[in-house]
Design a protein around this motif. Structure first.
Motif, PDB file in Angstrom:
ATOM      1  N   LEU A  41      29.934  46.190  51.998  1.00 26.50           N
ATOM      2  CA  LEU A  41      29.060  47.104  51.261  1.00 26.50           C
ATOM      3  C   LEU A  41      29.694  48.486  51.148  1.00 26.50           C
ATOM      4  O   LEU A  41      29.691  49.098  50.070  1.00 26.50           O
ATOM      5  CB  LEU A  41      27.705  47.206  51.969  1.00 26.50           C
ATOM      6  N   TYR A  42      30.257  48.969  52.252  1.00 29.36           N
ATOM      7  CA  TYR A  42      30.857  50.308  52.246  1.00 29.36           C
ATOM      8  C   TYR A  42      32.075  50.372  51.322  1.00 29.36           C
ATOM      9  O   TYR A  42      32.154  51.233  50.435  1.00 29.36           O
ATOM     10  CB  TYR A  42      31.259  50.722  53.656  1.00 29.36           C
ATOM     11  N   PHE A  43      33.034  49.476  51.526  1.00 28.89           N
ATOM     12  CA  PHE A  43      34.268  49.544  50.738  1.00 28.89           C
ATOM     13  C   PHE A  43      34.013  49.198  49.277  1.00 28.89           C
ATOM     14  O   PHE A  43      34.683  49.738  48.381  1.00 28.89           O
ATOM     15  CB  PHE A  43      35.329  48.617  51.330  1.00 28.89           C
ATOM     16  N   GLY A  44      33.042  48.319  49.021  1.00 29.11           N
ATOM     17  CA  GLY A  44      32.726  48.000  47.639  1.00 29.11           C
ATOM     18  C   GLY A  44      32.165  49.195  46.889  1.00 29.11           C
ATOM     19  O   GLY A  44      32.617  49.530  45.789  1.00 29.11           O
ATOM     20  N   LEU A  45      31.187  49.881  47.484  1.00 35.26           N
ATOM     21  CA  LEU A  45      30.573  51.030  46.813  1.00 35.26           C
ATOM     22  C   LEU A  45      31.515  52.229  46.763  1.00 35.26           C
ATOM     23  O   LEU A  45      31.537  52.972  45.776  1.00 35.26           O
ATOM     24  CB  LEU A  45      29.269  51.422  47.520  1.00 35.26           C
ATOM     25  N   SER A  46      32.290  52.441  47.816  1.00 35.08           N
ATOM     26  CA  SER A  46      33.160  53.616  47.859  1.00 35.08           C
ATOM     27  C   SER A  46      34.346  53.489  46.906  1.00 35.08           C
ATOM     28  O   SER A  46      34.955  54.492  46.531  1.00 35.08           O
ATOM     29  CB  SER A  46      33.673  53.864  49.279  1.00 35.08           C
ATOM     30  N   LYS A  47      34.684  52.263  46.497  1.00 33.84           N
ATOM     31  CA  LYS A  47      35.830  52.053  45.620  1.00 33.84           C
ATOM     32  C   LYS A  47      35.427  51.656  44.200  1.00 33.84           C
ATOM     33  O   LYS A  47      36.259  51.178  43.422  1.00 33.84           O
ATOM     34  CB  LYS A  47      36.761  50.996  46.217  1.00 33.84           C
ATOM     35  N   LEU A  48      34.151  51.837  43.862  1.00 33.78           N
ATOM     36  CA  LEU A  48      33.706  51.500  42.515  1.00 33.78           C
ATOM     37  C   LEU A  48      34.475  52.326  41.480  1.00 33.78           C
ATOM     38  O   LEU A  48      34.546  53.550  41.567  1.00 33.78           O
ATOM     39  CB  LEU A  48      32.205  51.781  42.371  1.00 33.78           C
ATOM     40  N   GLY A  51      36.905  51.541  35.475  1.00 30.54           N
ATOM     41  CA  GLY A  51      38.127  51.119  34.800  1.00 30.54           C
ATOM     42  C   GLY A  51      38.902  50.053  35.550  1.00 30.54           C
ATOM     43  O   GLY A  51      39.881  49.510  35.027  1.00 30.54           O
ATOM     44  N   ASN A  52      38.481  49.744  36.780  1.00 32.71           N
ATOM     45  CA  ASN A  52      39.203  48.761  37.580  1.00 32.71           C
ATOM     46  C   ASN A  52      38.224  48.037  38.510  1.00 32.71           C
ATOM     47  O   ASN A  52      38.075  48.390  39.677  1.00 32.71           O
ATOM     48  CB  ASN A  52      40.312  49.446  38.390  1.00 32.71           C
ATOM     49  N   LEU A  53      37.572  47.017  37.984  1.00 30.50           N
ATOM     50  CA  LEU A  53      36.565  46.302  38.755  1.00 30.50           C
ATOM     51  C   LEU A  53      37.151  45.603  39.973  1.00 30.50           C
ATOM     52  O   LEU A  53      36.462  45.378  40.965  1.00 30.50           O
ATOM     53  CB  LEU A  53      35.851  45.277  37.865  1.00 30.50           C
ATOM     54  N   ASN A  54      38.434  45.259  39.900  1.00 30.93           N
ATOM     55  CA  ASN A  54      39.054  44.555  41.028  1.00 30.93           C
ATOM     56  C   ASN A  54      39.017  45.374  42.310  1.00 30.93           C
ATOM     57  O   ASN A  54      39.049  44.825  43.410  1.00 30.93           O
ATOM     58  CB  ASN A  54      40.504  44.191  40.701  1.00 30.93           C
ATOM     59  N   SER A  55      38.925  46.691  42.187  1.00 28.95           N
ATOM     60  CA  SER A  55      38.931  47.541  43.380  1.00 28.95           C
ATOM     61  C   SER A  55      37.634  47.408  44.171  1.00 28.95           C
ATOM     62  O   SER A  55      37.576  47.759  45.350  1.00 28.95           O
ATOM     63  CB  SER A  55      39.143  49.008  42.978  1.00 28.95           C
ATOM     64  N   ALA A  56      36.567  46.914  43.515  1.00 30.99           N
ATOM     65  CA  ALA A  56      35.256  46.805  44.180  1.00 30.99           C
ATOM     66  C   ALA A  56      34.915  45.362  44.525  1.00 30.99           C
ATOM     67  O   ALA A  56      33.743  45.040  44.720  1.00 30.99           O
ATOM     68  CB  ALA A  56      34.173  47.407  43.289  1.00 30.99           C
ATOM     69  N   TRP A  57      35.921  44.499  44.652  1.00 34.40           N
ATOM     70  CA  TRP A  57      35.674  43.083  44.914  1.00 34.40           C
ATOM     71  C   TRP A  57      34.829  42.830  46.164  1.00 34.40           C
ATOM     72  O   TRP A  57      34.117  41.817  46.227  1.00 34.40           O
ATOM     73  CB  TRP A  57      36.991  42.306  45.005  1.00 34.40           C
ATOM     74  N   PRO A  58      34.846  43.729  47.204  1.00 29.04           N
ATOM     75  CA  PRO A  58      33.990  43.453  48.370  1.00 29.04           C
ATOM     76  C   PRO A  58      32.507  43.315  48.026  1.00 29.04           C
ATOM     77  O   PRO A  58      31.763  42.658  48.761  1.00 29.04           O
ATOM     78  CB  PRO A  58      34.243  44.659  49.284  1.00 29.04           C
ATOM     79  N   LEU A  59      32.079  43.918  46.910  1.00 29.38           N
ATOM     80  CA  LEU A  59      30.670  43.792  46.524  1.00 29.38           C
ATOM     81  C   LEU A  59      30.313  42.350  46.194  1.00 29.38           C
ATOM     82  O   LEU A  59      29.173  41.928  46.388  1.00 29.38           O
ATOM     83  CB  LEU A  59      30.362  44.697  45.331  1.00 29.38           C
ATOM     84  N   LEU A  60      31.285  41.587  45.687  1.00 30.03           N
ATOM     85  CA  LEU A  60      31.033  40.180  45.395  1.00 30.03           C
ATOM     86  C   LEU A  60      31.040  39.347  46.670  1.00 30.03           C
ATOM     87  O   LEU A  60      30.404  38.288  46.737  1.00 30.03           O
ATOM     88  CB  LEU A  60      32.088  39.645  44.416  1.00 30.03           C
ATOM     89  N   ALA A  61      31.768  39.814  47.691  1.00 29.98           N
ATOM     90  CA  ALA A  61      31.790  39.104  48.973  1.00 29.98           C
ATOM     91  C   ALA A  61      30.534  39.398  49.783  1.00 29.98           C
ATOM     92  O   ALA A  61      30.132  38.583  50.633  1.00 29.98           O
ATOM     93  CB  ALA A  61      33.025  39.515  49.774  1.00 29.98           C
ATOM     94  N   PHE A  62      29.906  40.531  49.519  1.00 29.61           N
ATOM     95  CA  PHE A  62      28.739  40.969  50.289  1.00 29.61           C
ATOM     96  C   PHE A  62      27.628  39.920  50.341  1.00 29.61           C
ATOM     97  O   PHE A  62      27.129  39.604  51.433  1.00 29.61           O
ATOM     98  CB  PHE A  62      28.219  42.297  49.730  1.00 29.61           C
ATOM     99  N   PRO A  63      27.197  39.325  49.216  1.00 28.43           N
ATOM    100  CA  PRO A  63      26.107  38.323  49.287  1.00 28.43           C
ATOM    101  C   PRO A  63      26.448  37.132  50.174  1.00 28.43           C
ATOM    102  O   PRO A  63      25.591  36.658  50.938  1.00 28.43           O
ATOM    103  CB  PRO A  63      25.928  37.905  47.825  1.00 28.43           C
ATOM    104  N   PRO A 172      29.235  49.271  37.082  1.00 26.89           N
ATOM    105  CA  PRO A 172      29.421  50.291  38.118  1.00 26.89           C
ATOM    106  C   PRO A 172      28.496  51.492  38.020  1.00 26.89           C
ATOM    107  O   PRO A 172      28.127  52.075  39.049  1.00 26.89           O
ATOM    108  CB  PRO A 172      30.887  50.708  37.920  1.00 26.89           C
ATOM    109  N   MET A 173      28.093  51.884  36.822  1.00 30.92           N
ATOM    110  CA  MET A 173      27.226  53.056  36.687  1.00 30.92           C
ATOM    111  C   MET A 173      25.855  52.811  37.318  1.00 30.92           C
ATOM    112  O   MET A 173      25.126  53.758  37.619  1.00 30.92           O
ATOM    113  CB  MET A 173      27.065  53.429  35.213  1.00 30.92           C
TER     114      MET A 173
END
Length: 217
Positions: A41-48, A51-63, A172-173
């Motif tokens: 949750l932290y790394f996903g939101l902090s790296k949103l 222009g680069n969705l791959n940087s927030a991939w932890p959000l998909l792992a969160f569930p 992301p917005m």
């Protein structure tokens, strides 16, 4: 209600019990997934980055990590009961683990710059309120652990956070509305606590009750 799904784990819990897994193993795995979901949750939101969705991939792992946390959290008590090893202290530690797990997982949002600290603190207080009122039912006449909710119980909160995390990944917005999201969750969690108080009142009607303290009645 999501709590009703716990019954479907009973067969799974029995198979785990006979496979050699203990309740302590399940509890430790549950805590592992608490910390992994917190990090996601932290790394996903902090790296949103729109222009680069791959940087927030932890959000998909969160569930997935949250689901595994809930599964092992349910299994620890079920394995203990299957092995006739359930104890009062085990129940105390399980309940404390539940609420502290939520506090750690969502409390990490204090380190996300665009999250309003007051909104988050209010949400966490209501989480403790809802769980405390649920436990009161266990202690009072009738001895029922109240698990009713208005989409504000632990599994429902987890599910809503999972949905929000996935939406934030693809849009992301949406993350900019996290404070409004927290306020909605706060209201639902508070109403859950109120509902549980109401159910306790109904549960204890007509039952004898004596109040005791360390110093007597």
């Amino acid at each position: 209600m999501l709590y009703s799904l716990k019954a479907r784990f009973q067969k799974l819990a029995t198979s785990f019990a006979f496979s050699g897994m203990t309740a302590n193993h399940a509890s430790l795995l549950g805590w592992l997934f608490v910390f992994l979901s917190t990090a996601a949750l932290y790394f996903g939101l902090s790296k949103l980055d729109p222009g680069n969705l791959n940087s927030a991939w932890p959000l998909l792992a969160f569930p997935a990590l949250v689901l595994l946390r809930l599964v092992f959290n349910a299994l620890d008590g079920m394995i203990a009961r299957a092995n006739n090893a359930a104890t009062p202290m085990g129940e105390v530690l399980n309940e404390l683990g539940d609420i502290w797990g939520d506090t750690i997982c969502y409390g990490i949002l204090f380190f996300i710059p665009f999250v309003n600290a007051f909104h988050l603190a209010l949400f966490l207080v209501c989480c403790w309120f809802a769980e405390f009122t649920g436990l009161l039912g266990r202690a009072l006449p009738g001895h029922i652990r109240r698990q009713e909710s208005v989409l504000g119980g632990k599994p429902e909160r987890s599910l809503l956070f999972c949905v929000f995390a996935v939406i934030c990944f693809f849009a992301p917005m949406t993350a900019m509305y996290i404070n409004q999201f927290l306020l909605v969750l706060t209201v639902l969690t508070f109403l859950t606590g109120i509902l549980r108080i109401y159910k306790i009142r109904k549960q204890t009607q007509g039952l004898s009750y004596q109040s005791h303290t360390l110093y007597g009645r």
